[in-house]
Enzyme design. Structure first.
Site, PDB file in Angstrom:
ATOM      1  N   GLU A   1     -45.298   0.230 -26.475  1.00 36.85           N
ATOM      2  CA  GLU A   1     -45.868   1.167 -25.496  1.00 36.85           C
ATOM      3  C   GLU A   1     -46.374   0.516 -24.324  1.00 36.85           C
ATOM      4  OE1 GLU A   1     -49.130   3.430 -23.454  1.00 36.85           O
ATOM      5  OE2 GLU A   1     -49.110   1.411 -24.206  1.00 36.85           O
ATOM      6  N   GLU A   2     -46.848  -0.897 -24.504  1.00 30.54           N
ATOM      7  CA  GLU A   2     -47.322  -1.671 -23.361  1.00 30.54           C
ATOM      8  C   GLU A   2     -46.465  -2.255 -22.457  1.00 30.54           C
ATOM      9  OE1 GLU A   2     -50.503  -1.665 -22.837  1.00 30.54           O
ATOM     10  OE2 GLU A   2     -51.677  -1.398 -24.574  1.00 30.54           O
TER      11      GLU A   2
ATOM     12  N   ASP B   1     -56.978  -1.072 -28.045  1.00 32.48           N
ATOM     13  CA  ASP B   1     -56.039  -0.339 -27.365  1.00 32.48           C
ATOM     14  C   ASP B   1     -54.695  -0.836 -28.328  1.00 32.48           C
ATOM     15  OD1 ASP B   1     -53.739   0.581 -25.823  1.00 32.48           O
ATOM     16  OD2 ASP B   1     -54.401  -0.504 -23.905  1.00 32.48           O
TER      17      ASP B   1
END
Lengths: 330, 361, 345
Positions: free
Chosen positions: A193-194, A163
């Protein structure tokens, strides 16, 4: 392709600290892109120009991974830390992390009275072998990523940061295989993104695409006592209909299904109860974007043994190539 | 148009967030006679423009009423003894305590009627037996075999609640999706009110999408349309069982004009002035922080937009028996119409200058 | 006595009701800037033209608003019901003095006396909806003549200096506003300096988002006041920051990873100029940097903060040397800021 996957998943790149990831990805795409640029937040954007008559399409795969950041150094030289992104405390014991300067630490916890509970991050520490703040080779504010070697066992591929480095691989391979497209396609390898789909937001604001497609992992319902979910490893590319952050553009979902069926690519429909992707940001950017997501089914997300299936990865690449090679009518 | 008929047409059309095409078509037909242009934007919001009479470029007022409603989505198709059942998840803020035994429509290959069902409490695991049914307990029963279900339904299909609009005593009505079709109806009344009345500003009436999930249409339409000012119209809590404090308002007591950080004080005042001009009874609703409406998104589009907020009192929010008084819907429409008629070329300069004038004490 | 800090902290400016602060700052900066205007949310935006030596557009932001209360209803006995505007620890409010509405009517916050509580209630925190503001009105009619629903209330604290420290309300973020006023009063910078005295930070970073969109700078710096927890504590834990140890530099908080290039530039500038600094504990909190950074195509942004003890209470304490060093560090950071700092490979 396993060589490329190994290279990307083993690299360092917690959210906000993706410089090294950019340096790894850029040489992979240079020969295939018409233009490459880096924006203000650090998104790497490769453009493949269309033959004309198409739309402006943004593809987003995020380069960053979850990690930790030092918050305090105790008198004995142990590091307290906070999470960068969705770090799960029950995956931490015995983990190893690496800082940008190469220093490696191991994670353990305070003495836990109640082992039946999941304890908060404040109970954990990193040991880098220091004995005081003075001889500690890292400082407050330094970020570390997890380390774990890549494993390929048959079709099953396991690593930390699958991921979303696997999404980056899908994007890179698509760019390589896409001979011609009517669309101007912007492959954005996004940052942060995280920690709240931030990189894709500014990239989408700037690019102002008509259509946005994220490439990211999704959860599966195919392990013992899993939360019921109609996604299984090896059953094909997952076409997202909804997750907890967005509802995909209905026309785009329809188009993805049609393309998969026409090209006989195996696919599954995804309704995810937890999490979201860069598509969430693209959808609400500027005057709005027709946004959707092709997900790579992945077990054990946000652990250091995130596992995907090579056939699913291949299906995702094929599906994206089919979508981009053909006209998009929403 | 007769207000009951209007509300009936609007509420009985299914439009869970993300599936607004059908209601957009219904609203298009309702608004078409009153506006100069209609279009659907990139995320599905309906944009209707009624031109003003001032020389171009004219200032523009954006009216935002969301057209989506809460609903469900199919998460899994499961078999039991040859029959097919559906596991679902929520679309928007569904009150899960009351969806058991409701009528639903599954929007599959074709529309299928079904009911929300569950095993009885005594057959559930002990720890869940005295809790409201959860999504792990509930299934949709379509009364069909697995083969019939599989032929028509797939994961990702939308589900809407089904309940016709009913007349209660007086001018009160009850049904589903009055949040926020009551406001769409009010905008319709407003557009009707403006027929034959002169107004300088352009009116951009927007039926927004996906408010219940993320205020999507408010953010994106305000960005794209760049209005000079905006008003969001949404339902607010009606006084009734369990809702009797200052944040709830009498049904039939008139719309609320809202105040708080999401609202420009100049817009609040302009709406109050319009109510005064109509001698309309209105109430002030306060939001100390987040208003929970499209106003939140409208206000911070681009460089910021002076934004107002109007509320229609509604009982039993997010259930299938939401209730409003039709007088409030009509009043809200007239209030918006009067606001628009009163807007002049100096309006924005005036409310901006007021931001730098010391308060009189 | 630092008159600037005194005047700014004693002014009232609860989120979305910042007019008094806005007018005060306008008067403080009008002679030192080339342009100013107020936008649709109430942000006060000013331009101080540069010497023309640098092509950059630089934004410096400090928020004008403070946490406070909003009057939501008037009880029949004349006391006022209210809600919090911005984040509060519920333990903060009971027994405090407030000023209500534009007329600054004095009120006190009360609740059911402790004597009348059941034993098991005496040790529980009083919730906001169980408290009322009492302005001394004898009934609802009398109160309605003085206060309207929707008006705001703020704490009352006279600014006071205790040696090198100072006590007051609303240092978060009037200390940042004061620092920004000082930056505008300095000689011109190589580039055009845009200042946003922003609104509604405490209710979701709302003002800075539209200010940054409108100004569209190349770089942004946020001046804040960040909580210091340097009180007696037997555990070996971080105090976030500590008073007297210099300006605090943000690296990461709940909503932002600060631009690493700017963080590096700020810390190098501090070292080069002999200004002390501390890295704020990463993790919680959030500043306007979050929304500025994700505006438009992305704006590199970082935060420098004055450490402040007892944030979101009427009795904050800051160290005046820290405050002076924030001004010094911010000015040195700006004067040495070149396009190279934010260049990327």
């Amino acid at each position: 392709m396993n060589e490329l996957i190994k290279k990307l998943v083993e690299a360092y790149g917690p959210s906000g600290f993706e410089d090294g990831m950019r340096d790894l990805i850029r040489p992979e795409i240079e020969a295939y892109a018409d233009e490459i640029s880096v924006d203000a937040l650090g998104n790497l954007i490769a453009v493949k120009k269309g033959s004309g008559g198409g739309l402006k399409v943004m593809i987003a795969a995020h380069m960053d991974e979850i990690g930790v950041m030092v918050t305090h150094i105790t008198q004995d030289g142990f590091l307290r830390f906070t999470n960068i992104g969705g770090v799960l405390p029950h995956n931490l014991m015995g983990s190893r992390v690496q800082f940008a300067n190469g220093v490696i630490g191991v994670i353990s916890s305070d003495r836990l009275e109640d082992r039946s509970k999941i304890h908060p991050l404040t109970k954990f520490f990193i040991d880098v072998g220091a004995s005081s703040p003075d001889d500690c080779p890292v400082g407050v504010g330094d970020a570390a990523g997890f380390i774990r070697p890549f494993l390929a066992q048959g079709k099953r591929l396991t690593a930390k940061a699958m991921d979303d480095r696997i999404g980056c691989v899908v994007a890179i391979e698509t760019l390589k295989r896409l001979k011609t497209t009517p669309h101007d396609v912007y492959f954005a390898f996004t940052v942060q993104e995280e920690v709240g789909v931030r990189g894709a937001m500014t990239a989408a604001n700037h690019l102002d695409p008509d259509v946005g497609i994220a490439l990211d992992v999704t959860l599966t319902g195919d392990v013992p006592e899993a939360r019921p979910m109609a996604i299984s490893l090896g059953q094909g590319a997952a076409i997202k209909v909804k997750d907890s952050g967005m509802i995909a553009h209905a026309g785009l979902v329809r188009l993805m299904k049609q393309r998969a069926e026409a090209a006989q690519i195996s696919y599954q429909l995804e309704v995810l109860d937890g999490g979201s992707t860069d598509a969430r940001s693209m959808q609400i950017a500027n005057g709005g974007t027709a946004a959707g997501c092709i997900s790579i089914p992945c077990r054990y997300v946000h652990s250091q043994s995130e596992t995907v299936d090579a056939d699913d990865v291949e299906s995702c690449i094929k599906l994206l190539v089919e979508i981009l090679a053909n006209p998009i009518n929403l | 148009m007769d207000t009951f008929k209007l509300l009936q047409t609007l509420t009985e059309t299914a439009a869970p967030s993300g599936r607004e095409q059908q209601i957009a078509q219904v609203i298009t037909e309702l608004w078409e006679p009153y506006v100069d242009s209609l279009s659907i934007d990139r995320v599905g919001s309906l944009i209707a423009v009624k031109n003003g009479r001032a020389p171009a470029p004219r200032p523009r007022l954006l009216l935002a009423a969301h057209m989506d409603e809460i609903g469900l989505m199919v998460r899994q198709v499961v078999e039991h003894a040859g029959n097919g059942f559906l596991r679902v998840t929520n679309v928007g803020g569904v009150d899960i305590r009351q969806i058991y035994a409701q009528l639903v429509t599954v929007h599959g290959r074709k529309d299928l009627h079904g009911v929300m069902a569950s095993l009885p409490p005594h057959m559930l695991p002990d720890e869940r037996s005295d809790k409201p049914f959860g999504y792990e307990d509930l299934v949709i029963d379509l009364g069909l075999s697995m083969a019939e279900v599989q032929a028509n339904v797939s994961v990702g299909d939308f589900v809407s609640f089904r309940q016709p609009l009913r007349k209660l005593q007086g001018k009160r009505v009850s049904g589903k999706a009055l949040d926020n079709r009551a406001s769409v109806a009010a905008v319709t009344v407003c557009l009707e009110y403006l027929q034959g009345r002169a107004h300088d500003w352009d009116v951009v009436a927007v039926a927004t999408v996906q408010e219940e999930t993320r205020l999507l249409g408010a953010y994106t339409s305000a960005f794209a349309q760049r209005p000079s000012a905006a008003v969001a119209i949404d339902v607010t809590f009606g006084k009734g069982p369990g809702a009797n404090d200052e944040n709830a308002f009498e049904l039939g007591g008139g719309p609320t004009i809202d105040i708080g950080p999401n609202v420009h004080p100049g817009m609040y005042q302009a709406l109050q002035d319009a109510a005064d001009a109509l001698e309309m009874s209105v109430n002030t609703a306060t939001h100390a922080r987040y208003s929970g409406t499209d106003a939140f998104g409208l206000q911070i589009a681009r460089e910021g937009i002076p934004t107002g907020l109007v509320g229609i009192p509604l009982r039993y929010m997010h259930t299938m028996v939401e209730s409003v008084d039709m007088k409030d819907v009509e009043r809200t429409g007239r209030l918006l119409g009067e606001l628009i008629v009163r807007l002049d070329a100096k309006f924005i300069d005036t409310i901006t200058a007021a931001m730098m004038e010391a308060d009189k004490s | 006595m630092n008159e600037l800090l005194k005047n700014l902290t004693e002014a009232v400016g609860v989120s979305s009701n910042e007019k008094e602060v806005r007018l005060l700052i306008r008067d403080l900066i009008a002679n030192y800037v080339d342009e100013w205007h107020v936008d649709a949310l109430g942000n006060l935006l000013a331009l101080k033209k540069g010497t023309g030596a640098s092509p950059l557009r630089v934004l410096v932001d400090a928020h004008m608003d403070e946490v406070g209360l909003m009057i939501t209803d008037i009880d029949s006995n004349g006391t006022l019901k209210f809600e919090g505007v911005g984040g509060f620890n519920d333990r903060t409010l009971l027994g405090k003095v407030v000023q209500v509405g534009p007329k600054k009517i004095t009120g006190v916050i009360g609740a059911r006396p402790v004597h009348l509580l059941e034993a098991n209630q005496r040790n529980s925190v009083v919730k906001i909806d169980a408290m009322r503001i009492d302005i001394g009105a004898k009934n609802k009619d009398a109160a309605s003549g003085k206060v309207k629903v929707g008006e705001f209330a703020a704490f009352v604290t006279e600014y006071e200096e205790l040696g090198v420290t100072a006590v007051g309300k609303a240092f978060d973020d009037r200390a940042g506003c004061a620092a920004l006023v000082e930056l505008l009063r300095a000689r011109p910078y190589p580039f055009d300096l845009y200042a946003s005295f922003s609104v509604q930070e405490e209710v979701g970073l709302r003002g800075a988002e539209v200010a940054a969109y409108g100004i569209n700078p190349d770089v942004a710096l946020v001046l804040e006041c960040t909580p210091a927890y340097d009180l007696p504590n037997e555990n070996d834990v971080s105090s976030n920051v500590a008073l007297g140890k210099g300006p605090s530099i943000y690296v990461m908080d709940r909503v932002t990873i600060q631009d690493p290039r700017l963080v590096g530039h700020i810390t190098r500038t501090a070292v080069a100029n002999g200004i002390p600094f501390q890295i704020r504990q990463p993790g919680g909190g959030g500043t306007n940097t979050a929304v500025i950074q994700r505006t438009r195509g992305g704006i590199p942004a970082a935060t420098i903060a004055v450490p402040g003890r007892h944030a979101h209470t009427p009795t904050m304490i800051i160290n005046l040397e820290d405050y002076a060093n924030v001004i010094k560090l911010a000015e040195a950071t700006l004067r040495s800021l070149t396009p190279d700092v934010i260049k990327r490979n």
